[in-house]
Structure formats: C-alpha cells, structure tokens
Write a protein that holds these residues in place. Sequence first.
Motif, PDB file in Angstrom:
ATOM      1  N   GLN A  27       0.832  -1.207   0.000  1.00  0.00           N
ATOM      2  CA  GLN A  27       0.000   0.000   0.000  1.00  0.00           C
ATOM      3  C   GLN A  27       0.868   1.258   0.000  1.00  0.00           C
ATOM      4  O   GLN A  27       0.592   2.207  -0.732  1.00  0.00           O
ATOM      5  N   VAL A  28       1.919   1.258   0.805  1.00  0.00           N
ATOM      6  CA  VAL A  28       2.835   2.402   0.847  1.00  0.00           C
ATOM      7  C   VAL A  28       3.515   2.574  -0.508  1.00  0.00           C
ATOM      8  O   VAL A  28       3.639   3.698  -1.012  1.00  0.00           O
ATOM      9  N   ASP A  29       3.919   1.473  -1.126  1.00  0.00           N
ATOM     10  CA  ASP A  29       4.536   1.550  -2.453  1.00  0.00           C
ATOM     11  C   ASP A  29       3.575   2.189  -3.457  1.00  0.00           C
ATOM     12  O   ASP A  29       3.991   2.976  -4.316  1.00  0.00           O
ATOM     13  N   GLN A  30       2.287   1.873  -3.365  1.00  0.00           N
ATOM     14  CA  GLN A  30       1.295   2.482  -4.242  1.00  0.00           C
ATOM     15  C   GLN A  30       1.233   3.993  -4.010  1.00  0.00           C
ATOM     16  O   GLN A  30       1.199   4.774  -4.950  1.00  0.00           O
ATOM     17  N   VAL A  31       1.244   4.395  -2.749  1.00  0.00           N
ATOM     18  CA  VAL A  31       1.224   5.831  -2.422  1.00  0.00           C
ATOM     19  C   VAL A  31       2.468   6.517  -2.984  1.00  0.00           C
ATOM     20  O   VAL A  31       2.374   7.579  -3.603  1.00  0.00           O
ATOM     21  N   TRP A  40       7.131   8.129   2.708  1.00  0.00           N
ATOM     22  CA  TRP A  40       5.804   8.506   3.164  1.00  0.00           C
ATOM     23  C   TRP A  40       5.445   7.664   4.386  1.00  0.00           C
ATOM     24  O   TRP A  40       5.678   6.464   4.415  1.00  0.00           O
ATOM     25  N   ALA A  41       4.917   8.305   5.395  1.00  0.00           N
ATOM     26  CA  ALA A  41       4.512   7.589   6.611  1.00  0.00           C
ATOM     27  C   ALA A  41       3.394   8.346   7.325  1.00  0.00           C
ATOM     28  O   ALA A  41       3.369   8.424   8.544  1.00  0.00           O
ATOM     29  N   ASP A  42       2.490   8.898   6.570  1.00  0.00           N
ATOM     30  CA  ASP A  42       1.440   9.741   7.132  1.00  0.00           C
ATOM     31  C   ASP A  42       0.197   8.920   7.519  1.00  0.00           C
ATOM     32  O   ASP A  42      -0.894   9.130   7.012  1.00  0.00           O
ATOM     33  N   VAL A  89      -6.420   0.225  14.214  1.00  0.00           N
ATOM     34  CA  VAL A  89      -6.851   0.766  12.923  1.00  0.00           C
ATOM     35  C   VAL A  89      -5.708   1.612  12.393  1.00  0.00           C
ATOM     36  O   VAL A  89      -5.213   2.501  13.080  1.00  0.00           O
ATOM     37  N   LEU A  90      -5.301   1.322  11.174  1.00  0.00           N
ATOM     38  CA  LEU A  90      -4.242   2.050  10.497  1.00  0.00           C
ATOM     39  C   LEU A  90      -4.868   2.624   9.232  1.00  0.00           C
ATOM     40  O   LEU A  90      -5.307   1.870   8.363  1.00  0.00           O
ATOM     41  N   SER A  91      -4.957   3.957   9.144  1.00  0.00           N
ATOM     42  CA  SER A  91      -5.682   4.540   8.012  1.00  0.00           C
ATOM     43  C   SER A  91      -5.018   5.825   7.533  1.00  0.00           C
ATOM     44  O   SER A  91      -4.208   6.428   8.234  1.00  0.00           O
ATOM     45  N   THR A  92      -5.410   6.214   6.331  1.00  0.00           N
ATOM     46  CA  THR A  92      -4.932   7.462   5.747  1.00  0.00           C
ATOM     47  C   THR A  92      -5.817   7.843   4.573  1.00  0.00           C
ATOM     48  O   THR A  92      -6.508   6.995   4.015  1.00  0.00           O
ATOM     49  N   THR A  93      -5.779   9.102   4.234  1.00  0.00           N
ATOM     50  CA  THR A  93      -6.418   9.589   3.009  1.00  0.00           C
ATOM     51  C   THR A  93      -5.410  10.484   2.302  1.00  0.00           C
ATOM     52  O   THR A  93      -4.895  11.434   2.892  1.00  0.00           O
ATOM     53  N   ILE A  94      -5.129  10.138   1.047  1.00  0.00           N
ATOM     54  CA  ILE A  94      -4.238  10.959   0.223  1.00  0.00           C
ATOM     55  C   ILE A  94      -5.144  11.776  -0.695  1.00  0.00           C
ATOM     56  O   ILE A  94      -5.867  11.199  -1.517  1.00  0.00           O
TER      57      ILE A  94
END
Length: 155
Positions: A27-31, A40-42, A89-94
Amino acid sequence: MSESRLSAPSPGTMDVSLAFQALVKNQVDQVLKETHRRQWADWVHEDLRQSPAVARKERKRRLLEDIPGLLSGYVAVTLADNAWAPACVLSTTIPRSELVDTTYSSDLRICNVVWDHRRSGIISVSLFTITSMRGRPLNTSSPRVPRPLGTLRGP
C-alpha cells in the motif's frame, strides 16, 4: 539427481505479522508511486486494545458507516458478530490533488483493521483501499483491491 519441490508453508509456520507488514508495504509503495515521493509515513494509528468494549463497539460502528465495503467477502458475516471488535486501525487519506501519477478521480483512502474476538483470542485482518476511476462514481460497496484475508490465529 533428485528433483526438489517447493511447497507452501504450513499454517503453523507462517508469520502473520510479516505477511501483514508486506501487505501494508504494498500500500505504501502504491502511495509513493502515485505521489512521486521517496518516502511517506502519514498514517493515523489507533490502538484500541486497552479501550473499553463500548468504545471499541462504537469505533466498529463508525468504521462500517464510513466504509460500508470494509466487511466484504466471505468473512463479512463472521466479523459482523458483536464478539469481534477493532484492536488497531491504520488509516490514511491521500487527497486527489497529491496523486500525480494516477488514473483515479478521487482521494486514495486506505483503512487496515486488526480485529480480535474477545472470547477466543482469534484475530483477523481487513485491508481496504478505495478510490474511483476517472468518469466512474465511487462505489464503496465493492472494494477495488484486497478483500479481508480471513480469520487467522494469533500467537
């Protein structure tokens, strides 16, 4: 000369934490790819393990209200049971404006949940990534990528 065969590891030898780490790395690689960033670690990290049952039940309700497709696939009925509650829960919105190299027309949202069953100690993981393609409406009832992995036993 003997022929060597590769075989899948038995469930007893799999390391769930390493599998989860690899999936989150994807998922991080996709971001990184879609934002043209080097790092990225937001993440928003919610640790609910020590929270009272009522708070965890409320967080589950809000998760399912916000992301109706979070509990999809064959494990949805199992995780919908009241004995299951979010532990982490580990979440984010880009924001879409930060997605430089993408075919998506909306924000990129990621929500990963580690669930635990209060009576048995069994854990489960839901990995959810949601966007919409250009010209197509956002459909939260059918996630674009990973569905819940199923039920796994903790250590």
